[in-house]
Structures are given as C-alpha cells and as structure tokens.
Design a protein around this motif. Structure first.
Motif, mmCIF file in Angstrom:
data_model
loop_
_atom_site.group_PDB
_atom_site.id
_atom_site.type_symbol
_atom_site.label_atom_id
_atom_site.label_comp_id
_atom_site.label_asym_id
_atom_site.label_seq_id
_atom_site.Cartn_x
_atom_site.Cartn_y
_atom_site.Cartn_z
ATOM 1 N N PHE A 199 0.962 -1.208 0.094
ATOM 2 C CA PHE A 199 0.054 -0.108 0.115
ATOM 3 C C PHE A 199 0.873 1.072 0.065
ATOM 4 O O PHE A 199 0.560 1.998 -0.994
ATOM 5 C CB PHE A 199 -0.963 0.036 1.221
ATOM 6 N N SER A 200 1.894 1.415 0.974
ATOM 7 C CA SER A 200 2.735 2.312 0.883
ATOM 8 C C SER A 200 3.506 2.658 -0.469
ATOM 9 O O SER A 200 3.361 3.892 -0.838
ATOM 10 C CB SER A 200 3.810 2.105 1.942
ATOM 11 N N CYS A 201 4.215 1.645 -1.195
ATOM 12 C CA CYS A 201 4.723 1.896 -2.446
ATOM 13 C C CYS A 201 3.578 2.327 -3.438
ATOM 14 O O CYS A 201 3.781 3.246 -4.533
ATOM 15 C CB CYS A 201 5.350 0.592 -2.713
ATOM 16 N N TYR A 202 2.300 1.843 -3.331
ATOM 17 C CA TYR A 202 1.170 2.066 -4.252
ATOM 18 C C TYR A 202 0.997 3.536 -4.036
ATOM 19 O O TYR A 202 0.910 4.348 -5.184
ATOM 20 C CB TYR A 202 -0.022 1.203 -4.265
ATOM 21 N N SER A 203 0.865 4.154 -3.029
ATOM 22 C CA SER A 203 0.665 5.640 -2.658
ATOM 23 C C SER A 203 1.755 6.377 -3.541
ATOM 24 O O SER A 203 1.317 7.542 -3.956
ATOM 25 C CB SER A 203 0.400 5.754 -1.262
ATOM 26 N N SER A 204 2.920 6.120 -2.901
ATOM 27 C CA SER A 204 4.161 6.724 -3.606
ATOM 28 C C SER A 204 4.272 6.878 -5.190
ATOM 29 O O SER A 204 4.413 7.726 -5.848
ATOM 30 C CB SER A 204 5.556 6.314 -2.891
ATOM 31 N N LEU A 205 3.937 5.482 -5.609
ATOM 32 C CA LEU A 205 3.761 5.530 -7.065
ATOM 33 C C LEU A 205 2.826 6.311 -7.581
ATOM 34 O O LEU A 205 2.826 7.074 -8.654
ATOM 35 C CB LEU A 205 3.749 4.060 -7.676
ATOM 36 N N TRP A 206 1.615 6.283 -7.109
ATOM 37 C CA TRP A 206 0.239 6.985 -7.649
ATOM 38 C C TRP A 206 0.743 8.376 -7.489
ATOM 39 O O TRP A 206 0.323 9.172 -8.785
ATOM 40 C CB TRP A 206 -0.967 6.850 -6.788
ATOM 41 N N THR A 207 1.329 9.005 -6.673
ATOM 42 C CA THR A 207 1.597 10.441 -6.258
ATOM 43 C C THR A 207 2.553 10.767 -7.660
ATOM 44 O O THR A 207 2.423 11.659 -8.450
ATOM 45 C CB THR A 207 2.158 10.746 -5.023
ATOM 46 N N LYS A 208 3.421 9.983 -7.774
ATOM 47 C CA LYS A 208 4.733 10.110 -8.757
ATOM 48 C C LYS A 208 4.105 10.184 -9.950
ATOM 49 O O LYS A 208 4.260 11.195 -10.982
ATOM 50 C CB LYS A 208 5.703 9.136 -8.601
ATOM 51 N N THR A 209 3.208 9.179 -10.298
ATOM 52 C CA THR A 209 2.854 9.216 -11.606
ATOM 53 C C THR A 209 1.776 10.161 -12.028
ATOM 54 O O THR A 209 1.596 10.782 -13.165
ATOM 55 C CB THR A 209 2.073 7.666 -11.672
ATOM 56 N N ALA A 210 1.107 10.629 -11.031
ATOM 57 C CA ALA A 210 -0.030 11.803 -11.058
ATOM 58 C C ALA A 210 0.640 13.101 -11.263
ATOM 59 O O ALA A 210 0.325 13.847 -11.989
ATOM 60 C CB ALA A 210 -1.034 11.783 -9.893
ATOM 61 N N ILE A 211 1.670 13.310 -10.662
ATOM 62 C CA ILE A 211 2.480 14.655 -10.746
ATOM 63 C C ILE A 211 2.941 14.559 -12.187
ATOM 64 O O ILE A 211 2.901 15.689 -12.835
ATOM 65 C CB ILE A 211 3.660 14.634 -9.555
ATOM 66 N N ALA A 212 3.795 13.496 -12.539
ATOM 67 C CA ALA A 212 4.426 13.392 -13.926
ATOM 68 C C ALA A 212 3.385 13.777 -15.009
ATOM 69 O O ALA A 212 3.605 14.625 -15.795
ATOM 70 C CB ALA A 212 5.018 12.302 -14.294
ATOM 71 N N ASP A 213 2.094 13.244 -14.733
ATOM 72 C CA ASP A 213 1.121 13.268 -15.977
ATOM 73 C C ASP A 213 0.357 14.950 -15.768
ATOM 74 O O ASP A 213 0.471 15.453 -16.876
ATOM 75 C CB ASP A 213 -0.264 12.604 -15.452
ATOM 76 N N ALA A 214 0.493 15.465 -14.720
ATOM 77 C CA ALA A 214 0.126 16.733 -14.451
ATOM 78 C C ALA A 214 1.266 17.774 -15.204
ATOM 79 O O ALA A 214 0.696 18.775 -15.843
ATOM 80 C CB ALA A 214 -0.358 17.318 -13.051
ATOM 81 N N GLU A 215 2.364 17.360 -14.779
ATOM 82 C CA GLU A 215 3.536 18.239 -15.414
ATOM 83 C C GLU A 215 3.302 18.167 -17.043
ATOM 84 O O GLU A 215 3.406 19.177 -17.964
ATOM 85 C CB GLU A 215 4.698 17.866 -14.971
ATOM 86 N N GLU A 216 3.290 17.082 -17.560
ATOM 87 C CA GLU A 216 3.150 16.596 -18.916
ATOM 88 C C GLU A 216 1.849 17.437 -19.737
ATOM 89 O O GLU A 216 2.226 17.932 -20.709
ATOM 90 C CB GLU A 216 3.124 15.190 -19.455
ATOM 91 N N LYS A 217 0.808 17.500 -18.837
ATOM 92 C CA LYS A 217 -0.298 18.119 -19.502
ATOM 93 C C LYS A 217 -0.468 19.657 -19.033
ATOM 94 O O LYS A 217 -1.095 20.466 -19.602
ATOM 95 C CB LYS A 217 -1.607 17.421 -18.858
ATOM 96 N N GLY A 218 0.780 20.182 -18.293
ATOM 97 C CA GLY A 218 0.707 21.754 -17.788
ATOM 98 C C GLY A 218 -0.362 22.037 -16.951
ATOM 99 O O GLY A 218 -0.715 23.131 -16.980
ATOM 100 N N ILE A 219 -0.952 21.196 -16.052
ATOM 101 C CA ILE A 219 -1.963 21.267 -15.325
ATOM 102 C C ILE A 219 -1.113 22.035 -13.986
ATOM 103 O O ILE A 219 -0.557 21.303 -13.212
ATOM 104 C CB ILE A 219 -2.908 20.245 -14.726
#
Length: 101
Positions: free
Chosen positions: A29-49
């Motif tokens: 669960f801990s790694c899932y949470s960290s990976l989700w945050t990392k992936t969501a931030i990368a997606d937001a940066e890529e989309k300029g959100i």
C-alpha cells in the motif's frame, strides 16, 4: 510470498501498481501511494496542469477536498491546507469545540 516490487521495499506485494507506473509486479500500500503520487504529478506536469490553490505554481494532481470551493486540481500541500480550512469551517458551523483540556 510475493514481495513488493517497489524500490528497496521488502514488504509483501498485494496490489497491482497504479496505471501509468513503470513498475512491474505487485506492490504494498505504501509503495502504491508513492507511485500513484509520482505518476499523477508527472502526468500533470506533462499536461501543464497547475495547482488551483491560491498563488501556487506546482502541478495540480489531486481533486480538492469535499466541501472546498476550489475548482480544479491541487497539489498535496494546498490539498492539506484546504482540507484543514474546510474542516474548521464545518466544525464552527456545527458548534463543535475542541475536546482538549
């Protein structure tokens, strides 16, 4: 036993990694949470959100807390501040006082 596929993690892995993550295998669960945050931030940066928080320029990757009047995605720091502000307003509205001595 299936070990977590998270980097340097030795806990049991029981959950597939979040969509968009490059990790293969099951994660805790801990790694899932960290990976989700990392992936969501990368997606937001890529989309300029950008964060919808006032005067914030970080990437916005989380929906604002329930009860907040902010529209759009927010960063973790602004989410935390908005949650506290919303919770305090709710407690004041309901007349709930601190139970501390």
């Amino acid at each position: 036993g299936i070990k977590c596929a998270g980097e340097k993690c030795t806990r049991p892995g029981f959950k597939p990694p979040p969509v968009g993550s490059d990790v293969v295998g099951r994660v805790c669960f801990s790694c899932y949470s960290s990976l989700w945050t990392k992936t969501a931030i990368a997606d937001a940066e890529e989309k300029g959100i950008k964060c919808a928080g006032e005067k914030c320029t970080r990437p916005g990757f989380k929906p604002p807390p329930v009860g907040s009047d902010v529209v759009g995605r927010v960063c973790f720091s602004c989410y935390s501040s908005l949650w506290t502000k919303t919770a305090i307003a709710d407690a004041e509205e309901k007349g709930i006082k601190c139970a501390g001595e």
